[in-house]
Design an enzyme around this catalytic site. Structure first.
Site, PDB file in Angstrom:
ATOM      1  CG  ASN A 104      -1.879   1.169   1.234  1.00 15.58           C
ATOM      2  OD1 ASN A 104      -2.443   1.516   0.177  1.00 15.58           O
ATOM      3  ND2 ASN A 104      -2.097   1.803   2.376  1.00 15.58           N
ATOM      4  CG  HIS A 106      -0.928   6.294   4.549  1.00 18.98           C
ATOM      5  ND1 HIS A 106      -2.308   6.218   4.586  1.00 18.98           N
ATOM      6  CD2 HIS A 106      -0.576   7.213   5.483  1.00 18.98           C
ATOM      7  CE1 HIS A 106      -2.758   7.035   5.525  1.00 18.98           C
ATOM      8  NE2 HIS A 106      -1.734   7.655   6.080  1.00 18.98           N
ATOM      9  CB  SER A 133       4.719   5.549   4.274  1.00 23.95           C
ATOM     10  OG  SER A 133       4.979   6.655   5.089  1.00 23.95           O
ATOM     11  CG  ASP A 142      -3.227   3.519   6.743  1.00 24.51           C
ATOM     12  OD1 ASP A 142      -3.212   2.870   5.689  1.00 24.51           O
ATOM     13  OD2 ASP A 142      -4.035   4.431   6.977  1.00 24.51           O
TER      14      ASP A 142
HETATM   15  C1  GRF Z   1      -2.841   8.659  -2.752  1.00 19.64           C
HETATM   16  O1  GRF Z   1      -2.548   9.820  -2.007  1.00 19.64           O
HETATM   17  C2  GRF Z   1      -2.414   7.429  -1.980  1.00 19.64           C
HETATM   18  O2  GRF Z   1      -1.328   7.672  -1.136  1.00 19.64           O
HETATM   19  C3  GRF Z   1      -3.626   7.126  -1.156  1.00 19.64           C
HETATM   20  O3  GRF Z   1      -4.721   7.461  -1.957  1.00 19.64           O
HETATM   21  C4  GRF Z   1      -4.332   8.437  -2.922  1.00 19.64           C
HETATM   22  C5  GRF Z   1      -4.675   7.870  -4.261  1.00 19.64           C
HETATM   23  O4  GRF Z   1      -4.479   8.781  -5.301  1.00 19.64           O
HETATM   24  N1  GRF Z   1      -3.617   5.755  -0.693  1.00 19.64           N
HETATM   25  P1  GRF Z   1      -4.595   8.278  -6.807  1.00 19.64           P
HETATM   26  O5  GRF Z   1      -5.988   7.652  -6.960  1.00 19.64           O
HETATM   27  O6  GRF Z   1      -3.511   7.297  -7.048  1.00 19.64           O
HETATM   28  O7  GRF Z   1      -4.461   9.527  -7.642  1.00 19.64           O
END
Ligand code: GRF
Length: 202
Positions: A104, A106, A133, A142
């Site tokens: 993932n 984050h 991260s 997370d």
């Molecule tokens: C990103 O900020 C990611 O870190 C989080 O959700 C957002 C997704 O953005 N998990 P995108 O859909 O990839 O533009």
């Protein structure tokens, strides 16, 4: 290495992974969304990647939803599940089924600011740096072992919007790089708290 990517929204991380796929030895078998309106689905279709929508309204429990998700994913026989803005919390059932195979990204410097609204929360704090991260997914939101982070400086003019743009830019470089480490076999999840890179604890 074969992978599926789970999304819920815009899919800008998905796009950066699609654009890097050849270089990082990744074959994206399917992009799966729990939101039929996710723009990321269009991105996948434009790149001729198979898509699948899993409709939340058809399943009345989280476990049944995730059982169905597992059924879909297992058809593809993948070695990696990439979460890229997937906005549902995965059940323990799902996470244990794919233990060590879920990554993932984050938008915060974990363990700071798990959960939602990270940019607003960092602005409300006295922090002067923020970032993104990449971590293994374990059975706590997370909080799996952190594999890598990238940083941005916060200045007094920053807003949620400006931070989100700056952090996403970092994410788009960071995530494909870490996925590549995974496809090269360099990353291993040991348990809920630890992982290795090239055999060394990270
Ligand atoms: C990103 O900020 C990611 O870190 C989080 O959700 C957002 C997704 O953005 N998990 P995108 O859909 O990839 O533009």
């Amino acid at each position: 290495m074969k992978a599926v990517i789970l999304i819920s929204g815009n899919g800008s991380n998905l796009q950066s992974i699609i654009d890097s796929a050849d270089r990082i030895d990744l074959q994206i078998s399917c992009v799966i969304s729990n939101n039929k309106n996710a723009f990321g689905l269009k991105r996948a279709e434009s790149s001729k990647i198979q898509t699948c929508i899993i409709d939340e309204e058809l399943f009345n429990s989280k476990d049944i939803f995730d059982k169905n998700l597992i059924k879909i994913i297992d058809q593809y026989d993948v070695q990696l599940i990439i979460l890229a803005g997937y906005m549902r919390i995965l059940t323990p059932l799902f996470i244990s089924h794919y233990f060590g195979k879920i990554l993932n990204i984050h938008p915060s410097l974990l363990p700071k600011f798990p959960g939602l609204n990270t940019h607003q929360r960092v602005l409300n704090s006295s922090d002067t740096i923020h970032g993104a991260s990449v971590h293994f997914v374990v059975n706590k939101l997370d909080s799996g072992p952190i594999i890598a982070q990238d940083y941005v400086k916060i200045n007094h003019l920053d807003t949620v919007k400006s931070l989100s743009i700056k952090v996403l830019r970092k994410e788009h470089d960071l995530y494909p790089k870490i996925i590549h480490w995974y496809t090269e076999g360099r990353l291993k999840l040991i348990d809920n708290e630890s992982a290795t890179l090239d055999g060394q604890m990270i």
